[in-house]
Design a protein around this motif. Sequence first.
Motif, PDB file in Angstrom:
ATOM      1  N   ILE A 185       0.835  -1.204   0.000  1.00 53.69           N
ATOM      2  CA  ILE A 185       0.000   0.000   0.000  1.00 53.69           C
ATOM      3  C   ILE A 185       0.869   1.252   0.000  1.00 53.69           C
ATOM      4  O   ILE A 185       0.621   2.198  -0.749  1.00 53.69           O
ATOM      5  N   ALA A 186       1.906   1.265   0.825  1.00 51.78           N
ATOM      6  CA  ALA A 186       2.810   2.419   0.882  1.00 51.78           C
ATOM      7  C   ALA A 186       3.489   2.644  -0.463  1.00 51.78           C
ATOM      8  O   ALA A 186       3.635   3.785  -0.916  1.00 51.78           O
ATOM      9  N   THR A 187       3.879   1.574  -1.121  1.00 52.34           N
ATOM     10  CA  THR A 187       4.504   1.692  -2.442  1.00 52.34           C
ATOM     11  C   THR A 187       3.525   2.275  -3.451  1.00 52.34           C
ATOM     12  O   THR A 187       3.865   3.154  -4.244  1.00 52.34           O
ATOM     13  N   GLY A 188       2.286   1.793  -3.416  1.00 49.97           N
ATOM     14  CA  GLY A 188       1.251   2.309  -4.321  1.00 49.97           C
ATOM     15  C   GLY A 188       0.978   3.783  -4.094  1.00 49.97           C
ATOM     16  O   GLY A 188       0.891   4.569  -5.044  1.00 49.97           O
ATOM     17  N   VAL A 189       0.857   4.184  -2.842  1.00 54.67           N
ATOM     18  CA  VAL A 189       0.612   5.590  -2.516  1.00 54.67           C
ATOM     19  C   VAL A 189       1.802   6.442  -2.975  1.00 54.67           C
ATOM     20  O   VAL A 189       1.632   7.518  -3.558  1.00 54.67           O
TER      21      VAL A 189
END
Length: 86
Positions: A17-21
Amino acid sequence: MTATELIAILTASAGAIATGVGTILNSRRAGADDQIKAMRAQIAKLDRWKIVARHYIAQLRGELADRGIQSPEPPPELELYGGDRG
């Protein structure tokens, strides 16, 4: 499922999720940077146009004066006198 496996899954999910954001934020920033570059290029182009247009207008007014033809006063918005006049 053990607690260790659950923690591993949650950690991996949080990382994804952090990578996507981060990817989304970086792409938006890149888009904004591209817009700023395009606007700066447009401003530079308009500045060059303004300088050339001022010179051309001055030449035309000079040509009219040489022929004894009075030209109309340019509107103040053109700033042909660089602030030297009223």
